[in-house]
Design a protein around this motif. Structure first.
Motif, short mmCIF file in Angstrom:
data_model
loop_
_atom_site.label_atom_id
_atom_site.label_comp_id
_atom_site.label_asym_id
_atom_site.label_seq_id
_atom_site.Cartn_x
_atom_site.Cartn_y
_atom_site.Cartn_z
N GLU A 74 -6.82 9.06 -1.93
CA GLU A 74 -7.41 9.14 -0.59
C GLU A 74 -8.34 7.94 -0.42
N LYS A 75 -8.33 7.36 0.77
CA LYS A 75 -9.22 6.23 1.01
C LYS A 75 -10.66 6.67 0.83
N SER A 96 -6.47 -0.83 0.45
CA SER A 96 -6.83 0.10 1.52
C SER A 96 -7.95 -0.44 2.39
N SER A 97 -8.73 -1.36 1.87
CA SER A 97 -9.81 -1.92 2.68
C SER A 97 -9.29 -2.98 3.66
N LEU A 150 -7.21 0.80 -3.92
CA LEU A 150 -8.55 0.65 -3.35
C LEU A 150 -8.71 -0.71 -2.70
N PHE A 195 0.84 -1.20 0.00
CA PHE A 195 0.00 0.00 0.00
C PHE A 195 0.88 1.25 0.00
N HIS A 248 0.94 3.95 -2.94
CA HIS A 248 0.51 5.31 -2.61
C HIS A 248 1.55 6.33 -3.08
#
Length: 101
Positions: free
Chosen positions: A27-28, A98-99, A95, A16, A20
């Motif tokens: 942004e999350k 990030s979860s 995405l 991540f 990034h």
């Protein structure tokens, strides 16, 4: 530095952080990606420098479909140039990661 992470998600934080750096504008999301409309997907894609999200509205790609796209899909099926396609694909990976992070 503490104990190294062990298990199936031990590299996700590093992954991540690396991704990034490639897309610093990321942004999350505030909502679950699977609930996104094609307009939400287009807005996300358009937030990536050098990328245009209009094709995602035209092709009715919602959040569920967006998460299933491969880099080849983005280039071949959506006719997106390689550079933007790479950024979009990295956005999808961010995405997804990030979860879990």
């Amino acid at each position: 530095f503490g104990q190294p992470a062990i298990g199936p998600f031990s590299d996700l934080s590093l992954c991540f952080n690396h991704q990034h750096k490639l897309l610093p504008t990321f942004e999350k999301p505030k909502t679950e990606v699977s609930c996104w409309t094609p307009e939400d997907v287009a807005k996300f894609v358009s937030s990536i420098p050098g990328c245009d999200g209009d094709v995602f509205i035209k092709e009715q790609i919602d959040g569920e479909a967006f998460q299933l796209l491969t880099q080849a899909d983005i280039v071949r099926l959506l006719d997106v140039k390689m550079g933007p396609a790479l950024k979009i694909y990295h956005g999808i990976q961010l995405l997804q990661n990030s979860s879990v992070v």
